[in-house]
Design a protein around this motif. Sequence first.
Motif, PDB file in Angstrom:
ATOM      1  N   LEU B 144     -42.352 -38.989   3.192  1.00  0.00           N
ATOM      2  CA  LEU B 144     -41.603 -40.117   3.765  1.00  0.00           C
ATOM      3  C   LEU B 144     -40.127 -40.057   3.397  1.00  0.00           C
ATOM      4  O   LEU B 144     -39.266 -40.469   4.164  1.00  0.00           O
ATOM      5  CB  LEU B 144     -42.183 -41.461   3.274  1.00  0.00           C
ATOM      6  CG  LEU B 144     -43.676 -41.688   3.483  1.00  0.00           C
ATOM      7  CD1 LEU B 144     -44.080 -43.062   2.959  1.00  0.00           C
ATOM      8  CD2 LEU B 144     -44.032 -41.577   4.954  1.00  0.00           C
ATOM      9  N   ILE B 145     -39.834 -39.532   2.211  1.00  0.00           N
ATOM     10  CA  ILE B 145     -38.431 -39.464   1.781  1.00  0.00           C
ATOM     11  C   ILE B 145     -37.903 -38.027   1.820  1.00  0.00           C
ATOM     12  O   ILE B 145     -36.911 -37.693   1.183  1.00  0.00           O
ATOM     13  CB  ILE B 145     -38.249 -40.078   0.364  1.00  0.00           C
ATOM     14  CG1 ILE B 145     -39.168 -39.374  -0.646  1.00  0.00           C
ATOM     15  CG2 ILE B 145     -38.524 -41.579   0.369  1.00  0.00           C
ATOM     16  CD1 ILE B 145     -38.843 -39.691  -2.093  1.00  0.00           C
ATOM     17  N   ALA B 146     -38.622 -37.194   2.602  1.00  0.00           N
ATOM     18  CA  ALA B 146     -38.227 -35.795   2.843  1.00  0.00           C
ATOM     19  C   ALA B 146     -38.134 -34.958   1.559  1.00  0.00           C
ATOM     20  O   ALA B 146     -37.368 -34.000   1.488  1.00  0.00           O
ATOM     21  CB  ALA B 146     -36.905 -35.739   3.609  1.00  0.00           C
ATOM     22  N   LEU B 147     -38.932 -35.325   0.566  1.00  0.00           N
ATOM     23  CA  LEU B 147     -38.996 -34.490  -0.635  1.00  0.00           C
ATOM     24  C   LEU B 147     -39.797 -33.223  -0.320  1.00  0.00           C
ATOM     25  O   LEU B 147     -39.549 -32.158  -0.862  1.00  0.00           O
ATOM     26  CB  LEU B 147     -39.659 -35.264  -1.794  1.00  0.00           C
ATOM     27  CG  LEU B 147     -39.872 -34.500  -3.091  1.00  0.00           C
ATOM     28  CD1 LEU B 147     -38.532 -34.104  -3.716  1.00  0.00           C
ATOM     29  CD2 LEU B 147     -40.671 -35.313  -4.104  1.00  0.00           C
ATOM     30  N   SER B 148     -40.776 -33.374   0.583  1.00  0.00           N
ATOM     31  CA  SER B 148     -41.583 -32.208   0.965  1.00  0.00           C
ATOM     32  C   SER B 148     -42.049 -32.339   2.405  1.00  0.00           C
ATOM     33  O   SER B 148     -42.010 -33.435   2.981  1.00  0.00           O
ATOM     34  CB  SER B 148     -42.794 -32.086   0.036  1.00  0.00           C
ATOM     35  OG  SER B 148     -43.665 -33.175   0.226  1.00  0.00           O
TER      36      SER B 148
END
Lengths: 280, 202
Positions: B144-148
């Motif tokens: 959701l927070i573009a960490l992966s």
Amino acid sequence: MFQEKIKQIQDKNQVIETLNTFFKGNGFTRIEPELITRTTAFISSNPSVSEDKLIQLQLRDGYSYVLRPDITTSILENYLPLMNDHDQLQVCYQASSYRQSEAGLKTFPQYGYEVVGQVNIQEQLNMLLSISKKLIKEMIFVVSYPSFITSRIPKMTPKIKEALSLQSTTSLKTRLDNKTYEDILPYLNQKGTFEDLQDQLDLTVLKPYEKQLNQLNAMIDLSVIPPYDYYSGLYIQGYMKGYHSPVLFGGAYDGRTGQYQKQAFGVSISLEMLLKEFNI
Amino acid sequence: MMTCAIPTGRLGKQTLELLFNQRVTTTLIEPGRQLQIEDEASNLTFLFVKPSDVITYVTSGLADIGIVGSDIIEETKADIYELLDLKIGTCQMIVAGLNEKAYVENEHLVVSTKFKNTAKSFFKSRNQTVDIKPLNGSVELAPLIALSDVIVDITETGTTLKENGLKILDKISDVSARLICNQASFYLKKKEMDTFKERLSQ
């Protein structure tokens, strides 16, 4: 504190000297195994050992090395290519092997011996009996024959090997065809002395050693898979009360020396256990 | 006397019920705040430990046997023996992400997970290169927070994934609780071990 430390060193030296004398009397030469070994040499002998567990070193000669993960590979790499047809290698050593673990460096201090050339397994088992009687307190020997189980599996994959190491029937059932699973299941479920099992399981591969296995009061567990791939014949582990892992392991590894037309047998004993339990 | 490591939480409660129902224990053990209980009648000592620590207690020999999820066995690759599938605590190890576009074969992926060894080995079997971002919790947040791109995690009903807008993109394995034992105890206490296993298998 200081005196205690010095006493510990003196005790350790005494144990090692006693072992050296015992092995020298049995025709062994004490050696100092090399600390590093070529990564390719180790991997080719042990394809299923995870590289994550090795401590790798990149040296300026352009080659990759590993801090010896086991001592047998290190000894064979240095002596086997030099041996002629009738040469016999009988060596003993006190050294440590090294592995990478979640917690960092894991060392295994050990005392061991290796015989390469003409090997009589019955004689080796007698030697083990003599060691256990003379030098160490009560130990339970667990005996297997890795190639007996692995040869029954048409296509060995890392996942199947992992399931075998865990003795996980659940995992094996999902990874093997029904016929293979049913074929090896009795060997996973039944463990006992030669006498207990001889009417229930096919023990043909162990029959030549029946007398010695009975003298050792060995428990037969044909489902045990060793941590190193080169052990293909008779494989032995020793367990003692108060120790959470085998305090002794070893066996025949002709698969590693076969290309040189040699037979081989080696045993490694936990130095930690020897220092605590040794009957000097 | 054998020592048994029981995971705290729901799986532990289910395990204690199973032990009582299968007559391994004569009374239903209720740990409360006690972390160690000796049950003389069944000749067992129970240690109540964090689920991820069960394997440590068993491999170190502080416990002879333990109950642990197959996800943790797979992840740690510890030197233990697995005696039985208890068929409780069932769930799945999955790959999840925002959508299928995030999960293209042959493309390099960034994976958040608590199970880094399992994820590494799964993607290696697909010949897919990955960067692993190890997390200890709230893994669902990572895409959701573009960490992966994706996560590797266990799921029982998929509800948490859905609530965070994530879809299951692949199944890695079925997970269930297993009875495990210390290898030395397996041979040194064979008789007690066999009885324990037999009662649970019935």
